[in-house]
Design an enzyme around this catalytic site. Structure first.
Site, short mmCIF file in Angstrom:
data_model
loop_
_atom_site.label_atom_id
_atom_site.label_comp_id
_atom_site.label_asym_id
_atom_site.label_seq_id
_atom_site.Cartn_x
_atom_site.Cartn_y
_atom_site.Cartn_z
N TRP A 104 -3.92 -6.84 0.13
CA TRP A 104 -4.87 -5.77 -0.16
C TRP A 104 -5.01 -5.51 -1.64
CZ3 TRP A 104 -8.26 -5.29 3.31
CH2 TRP A 104 -7.94 -5.38 4.66
N ASP A 188 -3.91 2.99 -3.31
CA ASP A 188 -4.47 2.72 -1.99
C ASP A 188 -3.36 3.00 -0.97
OD1 ASP A 188 -5.39 1.73 0.41
OD2 ASP A 188 -5.89 -0.27 -0.34
N LYS A 212 -6.23 3.66 10.08
CA LYS A 212 -4.86 3.21 10.29
C LYS A 212 -4.01 4.37 10.81
CE LYS A 212 -6.29 -0.59 8.46
NZ LYS A 212 -6.18 -1.06 7.10
#
Ligand SMILES: *Cc1c(COP(=O)(O)O)cnc(C)c1O
Length: 376
Positions: A104, A188, A212
């Site tokens: 990511w 993040d 999530k």
């Protein structure tokens, strides 16, 4: 109804009580005669839903008043572009530094290169010896003492839970101590926000896709220190300009109203569970159960450096890859869903977010023991 245990990395399991409440309120929200999906985003009903969601999130994470909370669209990857468009112009150099700790953060860094002078502050892409242990690529966190943060950088970006590699890093550094007092830490936190207390003050910007650990896909949470606002690049779309969205209290254009409503129900559920400190205790117990079993087994293994193992996403490999398909088939038959690992890592991955109960983790470990016994 007995629902199966769902270990998806995202979109992921939601608390059953939240789904039931949403079902009960589907046709008529609180006597309004409307579903939340049918309401004006500017009407009094939705205003109440949105304001309560923000207030509950602020309470859960102890978000100080000098931070704005924004409900946006675009997801984590959208934010990879929206964050630089809003922050890279903070300082004249238009520079930003990235810590690479897995898939990511690598994606975040690549996206940011369109918007300014982007450099890698540290990377875990090479195998390395960490605390005396040999670690493979993307299985550890580079030591903050080794990060090269340029003093002219507008921000330093970090992914504090790498959902695919299963690497979690909570000791957000003080950038002043790294020689960059005017650089804003950008995090993040998509896959572990609300799983534990977070020191919001350490960061200038925290963002998270909701799907999530919060609610439905389509909602992105942004927490940004207000003194960082007002520097968006001219190319930044108005609907993604933090300054405009903050001024309009997340209603500059139509926000993802139903997703905000569900997120609000999850926030209330979290408060009933005792807030993020109670969630942390539960998550420590759940992750401990699974990692202890993995470490005691020669049939399964987790490759991540122990101090940075994720409490949310637990990748594990079977001794023999030929057993992956039978494992997944037997797991599904045992009502344990979505355990297939990400293709870049292989093996399995159990995502055990807030809404996964300890009973679910116990059922998984019992299943793994039985599979090991019959195939080991
Ligand atoms: C899932 C995820 C993303 C991507 O989210 P999208 O909403 O699919 O864009 C970004 N970062 C992290 C850490 C994630 O877990």
């Amino acid at each position: 109804m007995n629902r199966p245990y769902n270990f998806s990395a995202g979109p992921a399991v939601l608390p059953e009580a939240v789904l039931q409440q949403a079902a009960a309120e589907m046709l008529d929200w609180h006597g309004s005669g409307m579903s939340v999906m049918e309401m004006s985003h500017r009407g009094r009903h939705f205003e109440q839903i949105c304001d309560e969601a923000e207030a509950d999130l602020r309470e859960l994470l102890s978000i100080p008043d000098d931070y704005a909370v924004l409900f946006l669209q675009g997801g984590g990857l959208g934010e990879n572009a929206i964050a630089p468009m809003n922050l890279i112009g903070l300082r004249a150099a238009h520079a930003a530094d990235y810590v690479l700790s897995g898939s990511w953060s690598v994606k975040s860094c690549a996206e940011a290169r369109r918007y300014g002078d982007v450099a890698v502050a540290a990377t875990a892409e090479q195998a390395a010896v960490v605390d005396g242990a040999q670690q493979g690529p993307w299985t550890y966190m580079p030591d903050p003492a080794s990060w090269r943060v340029r003093p002219q950088a507008s921000y330093l970006h970090l992914c504090s839970n790498e959902t695919i590699g299963g690497v979690e890093f909570m000791d957000w550094p003080d950038l002043a101590a790294l020689g960059a007092p005017d650089t804003a830490l950008t995090v993040d936190a998509s896959s572990h926000i609300l799983s534990r207390p977070m020191d919001v003050r350490r960061a200038g910007l925290i963002y998270a896709g909701a799907q999530k650990n919060i609610g439905p896909a389509g909602l992105t949470i942004v927490i940004v220190r207000k003194d960082l606002l007002g520097h968006a690049l001219p190319i930044c779309p108005s609907a993604f300009d933090y300054t405009i969205v903050a001024k309009e209290r997340s209603r500059f254009n139509t926000p993802p109203t139903y997703a905000i409503y569900i997120a609000g129900l999850v926030f209330k559920w979290l408060k009933q569970q005792g807030g993020v400190a109670a969630m942390e205790a539960a998550n420590v117990a759940k992750a401990g159960l699974l990692y202890d079993y993995l470490d005691g087994s020669s049939f399964y293994r987790n490759p991540v450096h122990r101090p940075v193992r994720s409490r949310m996403n637990v990748p594990f490999m079977l001794r023999d890859d030929a057993l992956n398909a039978p494992f997944l088939q037997a797991a599904e038959a045992a009502h344990l869903l979505q355990l297939k690992g990400h293709k870049s890592v292989g093996g399995m991955r159990a995502s055990i977010y807030n809404a996964m109960s300890i009973e679910g983790v116990r059922a998984l470990v019992d299943f793994m023991k039985e599979f090991e016994r019959s195939h080991g």
